[in-house]
Design an enzyme around this catalytic site. Structure first.
Site, PDB file in Angstrom:
ATOM      1  N   TYR A  38      15.826  30.662   6.112  1.00 20.24           N
ATOM      2  CA  TYR A  38      14.637  31.389   6.332  1.00 20.24           C
ATOM      3  C   TYR A  38      14.794  31.566   7.799  1.00 20.24           C
ATOM      4  O   TYR A  38      15.137  30.685   8.620  1.00 20.24           O
ATOM      5  CB  TYR A  38      13.499  30.809   5.930  1.00 20.24           C
ATOM      6  CG  TYR A  38      13.115  30.764   4.440  1.00 20.24           C
ATOM      7  CD1 TYR A  38      13.227  32.043   3.711  1.00 20.24           C
ATOM      8  CD2 TYR A  38      13.072  29.723   3.541  1.00 20.24           C
ATOM      9  CE1 TYR A  38      12.768  32.027   2.515  1.00 20.24           C
ATOM     10  CE2 TYR A  38      12.748  29.808   2.495  1.00 20.24           C
ATOM     11  CZ  TYR A  38      12.786  30.622   1.698  1.00 20.24           C
ATOM     12  OH  TYR A  38      12.428  30.886   0.416  1.00 20.24           O
ATOM     13  N   LYS A  60       0.865  -1.273   0.011  1.00 15.65           N
ATOM     14  CA  LYS A  60      -0.061   0.144  -0.006  1.00 15.65           C
ATOM     15  C   LYS A  60       0.799   1.160   0.032  1.00 15.65           C
ATOM     16  O   LYS A  60       2.009   1.121   0.356  1.00 15.65           O
ATOM     17  CB  LYS A  60      -1.110  -0.061   1.310  1.00 15.65           C
ATOM     18  CG  LYS A  60      -0.038  -0.101   2.516  1.00 15.65           C
ATOM     19  CD  LYS A  60      -1.231  -0.360   3.619  1.00 15.65           C
ATOM     20  CE  LYS A  60      -0.542  -0.607   5.139  1.00 15.65           C
ATOM     21  NZ  LYS A  60      -0.986  -0.742   6.035  1.00 15.65           N
TER      22      LYS A  60
HETATM   23  C1  LIG Z   1      -0.459  -1.786   6.858  1.00 13.69           C
HETATM   24  C2  LIG Z   1      -0.853  -3.004   7.505  1.00 13.69           C
HETATM   25  C3  LIG Z   1      -0.135  -4.094   7.622  1.00 13.69           C
HETATM   26  C4  LIG Z   1       1.259  -4.085   7.516  1.00 13.69           C
HETATM   27  O1  LIG Z   1       1.877  -3.616   8.486  1.00 13.69           O
HETATM   28  P1  LIG Z   1       3.436  -3.455   8.794  1.00 13.69           P
HETATM   29  O2  LIG Z   1       3.613  -3.193  10.297  1.00 13.69           O
HETATM   30  O3  LIG Z   1       3.851  -2.447   7.798  1.00 13.69           O
HETATM   31  O4  LIG Z   1       4.196  -4.972   8.670  1.00 13.69           O
HETATM   32  C5  LIG Z   1      -0.828  -5.202   7.914  1.00 13.69           C
HETATM   33  N1  LIG Z   1      -2.138  -5.384   8.147  1.00 13.69           N
HETATM   34  C6  LIG Z   1      -3.080  -4.272   7.919  1.00 13.69           C
HETATM   35  C7  LIG Z   1      -4.335  -4.593   8.249  1.00 13.69           C
HETATM   36  C8  LIG Z   1      -2.374  -3.163   7.703  1.00 13.69           C
HETATM   37  O5  LIG Z   1      -3.153  -2.089   7.420  1.00 13.69           O
END
Ligand SMILES: *Cc1c(COP(=O)(O)O)cnc(C)c1O
Length: 382
Positions: A267, A42
């Site tokens: 800045y 994702k």
């Molecule tokens: C993002 C997510 C994961 C992965 O988690 P990590 O800590 O990056 O391994 C797994 N399950 C769900 C439901 C998630 O939203």
């Protein structure tokens, strides 16, 4: 998989080592066995690039992929990836048709989504029922699991492919809360089994649980951050020593000058030099994902194999680095995240300085930064 890296269109880039992705998937497969590994890609692969990471993960033996959004599944399908894809949250109603077209598996936890997806699907759509065992983000209450599973079973256009939950503190292995979540999950699995409902896939573990909680592994683990070679949190660091970071953030020095003692910089003129010094400018700023406050919180950059402080606030497109009296020239390579010589700056180091987690650091590297893919860091320097 990829040839020699092409010069990026701007002299600031994120380099992604796909060999490291493959290595990390292999490490996770060994750690989780006999459970399988599904790679979570994702948010454009946590900033690494979803499509190349997905391909490398599948090549290394990941059995499926997870994404957060229906459009993220569609991107993978358009790239020709035909591995199983699970969309981790219920899609909004206007995307029921899209998830069917993407041939992705849907996570469900409400009657509305079950009914809507059943109406949208023609051939059986694979669905995973998500149970909220204590994270309290999304998921059905454990008491509703059997009713919802029966509702899914009653729809000829749906197939209950999995049951899942998500853990809130898996990165703190000593916290008894994870055990309580898994107890609640096991109670749900027992209740389903008593009804004759045994979906083929059961899953609960993120990266931290895959590494640190044997009983959370079930059929497969949903590994995100560890696939990228990043330790999920300090509490499981001792279990993550084999992981190799896949991403480095690099830039070439764009400008060098001497600045006199007493002068101030950037800045707000917040940093004052106490001695004459050489300052290098890098063509990278907060619009690229280098937070404005990284200098004030001690952020350092590697140039010539040495750590050097960022001075003055990071601007939108550029930042400045104090190089002391060392000889630095335009075109020299600077490393913001990654290693150079014997030194390394990790995303976790940024996270500690910025009071966040490494996930936010790599996801924050913006689309303006070109991604350059290499297969093994080795001699891939340009
Ligand atoms: C993002 C997510 C994961 C992965 O988690 P990590 O800590 O990056 O391994 C797994 N399950 C769900 C439901 C998630 O939203």
């Amino acid at each position: 998989m990829t040839g020699p890296a092409c010069p990026p269109p701007r002299p600031a880039w994120a380099e992604i080592d796909l060999a490291a992705i493959g290595h990390n998937v292999a490490v996770l497969r060994r750690a989780a066995a006999p459970a399988a590994v599904w790679a979570v890609v994702k948010a454009d692969g946590y900033g690494h690039g979803a499509v190349p990471v997905a391909r490398a993960a599948i090549d290394a033996g990941a059995e499926g992929l997870c994404v957060a959004l229906v459009e993220e599944a569609a991107v993978l399908r358009r790239a020709g990836i035909d591995a199983p894809i699970l969309v981790l949250a219920e899609p909004p109603p206007h995307q029921y048709g899209d998830i069917v077209r993407a041939q992705a598996r849907a996570v469900v936890y409400t009657e509305r989504a079950i009914d809507g997806l059943a109406a949208a699907a023609r051939t059986p759509l694979l669905v995973h029922l998500k149970i909220d065992t204590g994270m309290h983000r999304v998921g059905a209450p454990p008491a509703d699991a059997v009713t919802l599973a029966r509702r899914i079973a009653s729809r000829p256009s749906l197939l209950l492919d999995g049951v899942m939950t998500h853990l809130a503190v898996a990165d703190e292995p000593a916290d008894p809360y994870t055990g309580r979540q898994l107890d609640a999950f096991d109670t749900v699995l027992d209740a389903l089994r008593a009804e004759g409902i045994e979906p083929p896939l059961v899953h609960a573990a993120n990266s931290a649980a895959a590494l640190g909680h044997r009983r959370a592994r079930y059929g497969f683990v949903r590994a995100g951050i560890a696939v990228y070679g990043i330790v999920p949190g300090p509490g499981v660091a001792h279990l993550s020593t084999e992981l190799r970071p896949a991403l480095s953030l690099r830039a070439r020095v764009s400008f060098v000058k001497r600045v006199g003692a007493g002068e101030r910089i950037s800045y707000g003129l917040r940093h004052r030099f106490t001695a004459d010094t050489t300052v290098a400018t890098l063509p990278l700023g907060y619009a690229d994902g280098v937070p404005r406050r990284l200098s004030a919180t001690g952020g350092e950059v590697l140039i010539g194999g040495r750590r050097r402080p960022i001075v003055g606030v990071v601007t939108m497109d550029q930042l400045m680095v104090d190089c002391g009296d060392d000889v630095v020239a335009p075109g020299d390579e600077a490393v913001l995240i990654g290693s150079q010589g014997a030194e390394a700056v990790t995303a976790a180091e940024w996270a500690a300085r910025l009071d966040t987690i490494a996930y936010e650091v790599t996801c924050g590297i913006s689309a303006r930064v070109p991604r350059v893919y290499v297969d093994g860091r080795g001699d891939s320097h340009r």
